[in-house]
Design an enzyme around this catalytic site. Sequence first.
Site, mmCIF file in Angstrom:
data_model
loop_
_atom_site.group_PDB
_atom_site.id
_atom_site.type_symbol
_atom_site.label_atom_id
_atom_site.label_comp_id
_atom_site.label_asym_id
_atom_site.label_seq_id
_atom_site.Cartn_x
_atom_site.Cartn_y
_atom_site.Cartn_z
ATOM 1 N NE ARG A 149 -3.455 2.676 0.168
ATOM 2 C CZ ARG A 149 -3.904 3.352 -0.885
ATOM 3 N NH1 ARG A 149 -3.592 2.943 -2.132
ATOM 4 N NH2 ARG A 149 -4.650 4.421 -0.737
ATOM 5 N NE ARG B 215 11.615 -15.268 21.874
ATOM 6 C CZ ARG B 215 10.861 -16.359 21.878
ATOM 7 N NH1 ARG B 215 9.711 -16.377 22.523
ATOM 8 N NH2 ARG B 215 11.243 -17.440 21.223
ATOM 9 C CB SER C 134 -9.385 31.999 10.907
ATOM 10 O OG SER C 134 -9.443 32.533 12.207
ATOM 11 C CG ASN D 85 -4.895 29.245 8.170
ATOM 12 O OD1 ASN D 85 -4.240 30.261 7.964
ATOM 13 N ND2 ASN D 85 -5.804 29.168 9.133
ATOM 14 C CE LYS E 103 -4.296 33.920 8.950
ATOM 15 N NZ LYS E 103 -3.868 32.700 9.601
#
Length: 445
Positions: free
Chosen positions: A124, A315, A276, A284, A282
């Site tokens: 993936r 271990r 915002s 962002n 804004k």
Amino acid sequence: MSPQRFEMLVGLYGDERMAAILSEQELITSWVRVEAALATAQAEAGVIAPETAAAIVGAATAAAIDPVRLWRETRNVGYPILPLVRQLDEALPDEHRGRVHYGATTQDIMDSGLALQFDAVAARLAELVGGFGDAIAELATAHVDQVIAGRTHALQAVPTTFGAKMAGYLSELARDRARLAHAREAIATVSLFGAGGTSAAYGEQAVKVRRRVAELLELRATDIPWHVARDRVAEFGAVCALLTATCARFAREVVDLSRTEIAEVSEAAGHLRGASSTMPQKANPIESEAVIGMAITAGALSSALYRIMEAGHERAAGEWQAEWQVLPQLAALAAGALATAQAVAEGLQVFPEAMRRNLDADSGLVMAEAYMIGLAPRLGREHAHHLVYEAARRCRATGEKLSTVLSGMLPDGAAEAVGELRPEDYVGNPRTTVDAALSEWRVRE
């Protein structure tokens, strides 16, 4: 199990397919798949009866496991395989009981399950690296000739092109892809060596059984135990952290070039995107911020990888448990960073007018080296450097353009020899750079 905490960063920006691979069900499925393959291989080698193996294979499904009981009993035992084996054994007819997990130890099953699960994780991640790289390749190709101010130490340095800038990211992603392929091959390795790594409990057929299990699970075989040799795990986690760091470098570029005073690029626009709660203007760079946040987290987590490698004797005593927490988180963060960075790249708005405007900022001093190199054959490098340096100081004091100031400072004939230089004429060989990066990227693993 108790309620699980909500991880907001990965919850918002993570990759759903990666979340499925790292899910509780897939974890349990990986363990029962190993138990089924072990039974099959042992039957073929004559260790257990074929009809017993068939019964085990039939019972060995995630649906046969009650996870609530599994985790409750694991909390008492400390490890999940003994409770898992008991549930599988209970699902068998009486005559076939007592042969599940024959000769194996808990870490054999969990490490082989890890190999299965993280082979899928790597597949993936490879898809996500490919998607991000293809988006960067598109940007590099589309803007190979788009001139932009190259910046060093955060200040304008010399002209370059936006395509050449993107080529650097593309080449880095090609190296990331190669590192991921190597780490995938290493981690996809079966582990069947018994309690102390000697394979004694598996009997004389140990090697044959181990190699057949690897074949059945499509994993690599090895005859060297790796219960405490955790370099495979550390390498894979480190590659995840490197992937997020590459994504963050690109995201940081987007954040910096999005600054109001620069405004050369912007994330995709959308209603209330990056808004915002108090400043209406804004927008962002929210996805880039998320990528940076995931990379910061991954970088911090990666420090645990080297402690994991301290496991002693045959271990671990606590180091192994750290893997259970750290490795899935690193994989989830890498997937989220790659998917989100791809979204940023695909939606990126590029503003050539702003790029050209900024090249003229600071009196056009971005061309200072170009003038120095142009004057060096006539004046000598040191004299040319000193003269352009003094011109730059005067430009900053007066606001005049560099070309204007230099024309009044140069000796007769020098100004005519250099002329007025343009940023477009001093970008090196961006097409060579972009073509080389595209060539690297197109060489698929």
